[in-house]
Design a protein around this motif. Structure first.
Motif, PDB file in Angstrom:
ATOM      1  N   VAL A  89       1.849   6.193 -30.702  1.00 48.39           N
ATOM      2  CA  VAL A  89       0.886   6.682 -30.210  1.00 48.39           C
ATOM      3  C   VAL A  89       0.503   7.709 -29.776  1.00 48.39           C
ATOM      4  O   VAL A  89       0.742   7.726 -28.288  1.00 48.39           O
ATOM      5  N   THR A  90      -1.115   8.072 -29.604  1.00 51.29           N
ATOM      6  CA  THR A  90      -1.380   9.002 -28.745  1.00 51.29           C
ATOM      7  C   THR A  90      -2.487   8.479 -28.244  1.00 51.29           C
ATOM      8  O   THR A  90      -3.023   7.359 -28.524  1.00 51.29           O
ATOM      9  N   ASP A  91      -3.205   9.451 -27.701  1.00 53.58           N
ATOM     10  CA  ASP A  91      -4.660   9.220 -26.568  1.00 53.58           C
ATOM     11  C   ASP A  91      -5.802   9.084 -27.856  1.00 53.58           C
ATOM     12  O   ASP A  91      -6.871   8.494 -27.423  1.00 53.58           O
ATOM     13  N   VAL A  92      -5.198   9.477 -29.492  1.00 52.10           N
ATOM     14  CA  VAL A  92      -6.547   9.348 -30.010  1.00 52.10           C
ATOM     15  C   VAL A  92      -6.492   8.014 -30.470  1.00 52.10           C
ATOM     16  O   VAL A  92      -7.417   7.325 -29.882  1.00 52.10           O
ATOM     17  N   HIS A  93      -5.573   7.460 -30.598  1.00 56.55           N
ATOM     18  CA  HIS A  93      -5.002   5.960 -30.825  1.00 56.55           C
ATOM     19  C   HIS A  93      -5.579   5.035 -29.519  1.00 56.55           C
ATOM     20  O   HIS A  93      -6.163   3.831 -29.238  1.00 56.55           O
ATOM     21  N   ARG A  94      -5.241   5.479 -28.264  1.00 58.33           N
ATOM     22  CA  ARG A  94      -5.675   5.173 -27.171  1.00 58.33           C
ATOM     23  C   ARG A  94      -7.521   4.538 -26.262  1.00 58.33           C
ATOM     24  O   ARG A  94      -7.654   3.983 -26.016  1.00 58.33           O
ATOM     25  N   GLY A  95      -7.353   5.742 -27.076  1.00 58.45           N
ATOM     26  CA  GLY A  95      -9.001   6.005 -26.139  1.00 58.45           C
ATOM     27  C   GLY A  95      -9.858   5.840 -27.719  1.00 58.45           C
ATOM     28  O   GLY A  95      -9.560   5.835 -28.890  1.00 58.45           O
ATOM     29  N   HIS A  96     -10.758   7.220 -27.399  1.00 62.03           N
ATOM     30  CA  HIS A  96     -11.638   7.370 -28.823  1.00 62.03           C
ATOM     31  C   HIS A  96     -12.595   8.004 -28.483  1.00 62.03           C
ATOM     32  O   HIS A  96     -12.000   8.723 -27.766  1.00 62.03           O
ATOM     33  N   VAL A  97     -13.306   8.654 -29.502  1.00 60.40           N
ATOM     34  CA  VAL A  97     -14.086   9.937 -29.331  1.00 60.40           C
ATOM     35  C   VAL A  97     -15.160   9.350 -28.500  1.00 60.40           C
ATOM     36  O   VAL A  97     -16.206   8.383 -28.592  1.00 60.40           O
ATOM     37  N   VAL A  98     -15.972   9.804 -27.517  1.00 60.31           N
ATOM     38  CA  VAL A  98     -17.050  10.167 -26.953  1.00 60.31           C
ATOM     39  C   VAL A  98     -17.847  11.711 -26.935  1.00 60.31           C
ATOM     40  O   VAL A  98     -17.454  12.747 -27.227  1.00 60.31           O
ATOM     41  N   GLY A  99     -19.436  11.625 -26.501  1.00 54.29           N
ATOM     42  CA  GLY A  99     -20.088  12.609 -26.964  1.00 54.29           C
ATOM     43  C   GLY A  99     -20.486  13.260 -25.189  1.00 54.29           C
ATOM     44  O   GLY A  99     -19.935  12.618 -24.244  1.00 54.29           O
ATOM     45  N   THR A 100     -20.265  14.475 -25.336  1.00 57.51           N
ATOM     46  CA  THR A 100     -19.939  14.744 -24.046  1.00 57.51           C
ATOM     47  C   THR A 100     -21.735  15.625 -23.351  1.00 57.51           C
ATOM     48  O   THR A 100     -21.485  16.168 -22.858  1.00 57.51           O
ATOM     49  N   GLY A 101     -22.240  15.724 -24.465  1.00 53.58           N
ATOM     50  CA  GLY A 101     -23.661  16.045 -23.892  1.00 53.58           C
ATOM     51  C   GLY A 101     -24.225  17.498 -24.914  1.00 53.58           C
ATOM     52  O   GLY A 101     -24.804  17.876 -25.454  1.00 53.58           O
ATOM     53  N   GLY A 102     -22.806  18.303 -25.009  1.00 57.34           N
ATOM     54  CA  GLY A 102     -22.754  19.484 -25.515  1.00 57.34           C
ATOM     55  C   GLY A 102     -24.300  20.201 -25.950  1.00 57.34           C
ATOM     56  O   GLY A 102     -24.756  20.006 -25.067  1.00 57.34           O
ATOM     57  N   GLY A 103     -23.566  20.928 -26.577  1.00 54.86           N
ATOM     58  CA  GLY A 103     -25.768  22.361 -27.109  1.00 54.86           C
ATOM     59  C   GLY A 103     -25.518  23.233 -27.126  1.00 54.86           C
ATOM     60  O   GLY A 103     -24.290  23.813 -26.590  1.00 54.86           O
ATOM     61  N   GLY A 104     -26.176  23.900 -27.197  1.00 50.76           N
ATOM     62  CA  GLY A 104     -25.853  26.023 -27.536  1.00 50.76           C
ATOM     63  C   GLY A 104     -24.336  26.364 -28.124  1.00 50.76           C
ATOM     64  O   GLY A 104     -24.047  26.894 -28.116  1.00 50.76           O
ATOM     65  N   GLY A 105     -24.435  25.525 -28.952  1.00 49.04           N
ATOM     66  CA  GLY A 105     -23.593  25.639 -30.022  1.00 49.04           C
ATOM     67  C   GLY A 105     -21.999  25.064 -29.902  1.00 49.04           C
ATOM     68  O   GLY A 105     -20.719  25.723 -30.399  1.00 49.04           O
ATOM     69  N   GLU A 106     -22.139  24.764 -28.402  1.00 53.74           N
ATOM     70  CA  GLU A 106     -20.644  23.958 -27.820  1.00 53.74           C
ATOM     71  C   GLU A 106     -20.526  22.267 -29.273  1.00 53.74           C
ATOM     72  O   GLU A 106     -21.377  21.696 -29.297  1.00 53.74           O
ATOM     73  N   PRO A 107     -19.215  22.084 -28.739  1.00 57.37           N
ATOM     74  CA  PRO A 107     -18.756  20.712 -29.102  1.00 57.37           C
ATOM     75  C   PRO A 107     -19.633  19.559 -28.660  1.00 57.37           C
ATOM     76  O   PRO A 107     -19.717  19.612 -27.824  1.00 57.37           O
ATOM     77  N   ASN A 108     -19.486  18.883 -29.456  1.00 51.19           N
ATOM     78  CA  ASN A 108     -20.636  17.634 -28.250  1.00 51.19           C
ATOM     79  C   ASN A 108     -20.174  16.456 -28.601  1.00 51.19           C
ATOM     80  O   ASN A 108     -20.485  15.406 -28.416  1.00 51.19           O
ATOM     81  N   ARG A 109     -18.562  16.430 -28.771  1.00 50.19           N
ATOM     82  CA  ARG A 109     -17.937  15.304 -29.004  1.00 50.19           C
ATOM     83  C   ARG A 109     -15.737  15.596 -28.299  1.00 50.19           C
ATOM     84  O   ARG A 109     -16.122  16.640 -28.565  1.00 50.19           O
TER      85      ARG A 109
END
Length: 79
Positions: free
Chosen positions: A29-49
């Protein structure tokens, strides 16, 4: 050129699938299993999750970070 988009649920499933493909992580069980993908607002070429950190950062593995970075390079989050 714009990257294809995926929903947070689809990205979460892709990350889990790739983690489970790493033999010594299969069944753990990893953090990915415990959690979920969330948006970060990103922009300007930055990852948005991201995947929120839920456990001790000392337990993090470079392989999981690599999986997340690879998927960030391939897909954008469909909000």
């Amino acid at each position: 050129m714009a990257k294809p988009t995926r929903t947070a649920k689809q990205l979460h499933a892709l990350v889990l699938e790739r983690i489970e493909a790493i033999q010594d992580l299969r069944g753990q069980v990893t953090d990915v299993h415990r959690g979920h993908v969330v948006g970060t607002g990103g922009g300007g070429g930055e990852p948005n999750r991201t995947v929120p950190v839920l456990t001790d950062r000392g337990m993090h593995r470079a392989g999981i970070a690599r999986i997340i970075r690879t998927l960030q390079g391939q897909f954008d989050l469909d909000e």
